[in-house]
Design a protein around this motif. Structure first.
Motif: not given
Length: 275
Positions: A194-200
């Motif tokens: 589930g959220l939150p997500l970390d995106l790079v």
């Protein structure tokens, strides 16, 4: 449970992780599973973790100080002075083995396996990008042109879209979109992600990145992607013709002559019907 994925294309790399962890239906928490190591102009590395949270957190802490010996000079090698991503991955593997040696027996005595898996990727100045999958034993494999992505955690729901879309030639922004669709599909089918997500998102050769974002329920792009993906899947599904048997008004019947035998069908006898 968790879901993390990393994609390596010619244009760059994408790293994505969720932040849900749970020890039962009434014990759900949020912990970040992504850690970025950056020295602009020199190196850029990202680590994603899945498995036992206490193990992965221990590995993260020990990685700051763990080192291996350079076989040529005998000098200590850390992730901050490693001359290549391969050497840095070896340091990470050594950190995993260190935690296993320290805590593994105690965990097993408590009925727990030493369970951790890590994705580690990035770039060191002077070499190309590299992406590794590190196992609980500290050994690892590297992504190739044939397998340009890795997943850890609850991977099965998000795998089909990656298999159909990702190639080494995939543009970087398209790879990021594909990773988010993969994550959305996983969240839809599994409550333990589930959220939150970390995106790079990392551009090849940059040795730093400002495309770092935490995605929560209020993120407009992710909400749009979630709604659009569901709607478009339904539209594509509805556009495919329903199966028709021989004699139906179609050029692509479901039932055609085949050398294979049909499934066995048992027809009851009159005697059996009376019993």
């Amino acid at each position: 449970m968790t879901y993390c994925c990393a994609i390596k294309t010619n244009a760059g790399m994408v790293f994505l992780s969720d932040s849900r962890t749970n020890a039962g239906v009434d014990s759900i928490s949020t912990f970040r599973k992504m850690l970025v190591y950056e020295r602009p102009g020199d190196r850029f590395m990202v680590m994603l973790s899945a498995g036992n949270l206490s193990i992965s957190q221990s590995v993260r802490e020990i990685l700051q100080t763990e080192s291996i010996r350079d076989p040529e000079t005998g000098d200590p090698v850390t992730i901050w002075n490693a001359r290549s991503m391969f050497d840095a991955a070896q340091v990470l593997g050594a950190a995993v083995r260190h935690v296993n040696h320290r805590d593994g027996d105690a965990l097993r005595q408590s009925g727990l396996e030493f369970n951790v898996s890590l994705i580690f990727g990035g770039q060191v100045a002077g070499e190309g990008m590299r992406l590794f999958l590190v196992y609980s034993a500290g050994n690892f494999i590297e992504a190739t042109a044939e397998t340009p992505y890795f997943q850890i955690g609850e991977s099965k729901y998000g795998k089909p879209v990656l298999d159909r879309v990702i190639t080494p030639e995939t543009p970087l922004q398209e790879a990021a979109k594909c990773a988010l669709v993969s994550m959305d599909s996983t969240i839809k089918s599994n409550l333990s992600v589930g959220l939150p997500l970390d995106l790079v998102v990392y551009e090849a050769g940059a040795l730093q990145s400002d495309r770092v974002v935490c995605i929560d329920n209020d993120n407009p792009y992710f909400r749009m992607l979630h709604d659009s993906w569901g709607q478009r899947l339904r539209q594509v599904f509805d556009s495919i013709e329903d199966p028709q048997w021989n004699g139906g008004q179609t050029d692509i019947p479901l039932r055609v002559a085949s050398p294979r035998h049909p499934p066995l069908k048992k027809i009851s006898t009159a005697h059996e019907r009376l019993i």
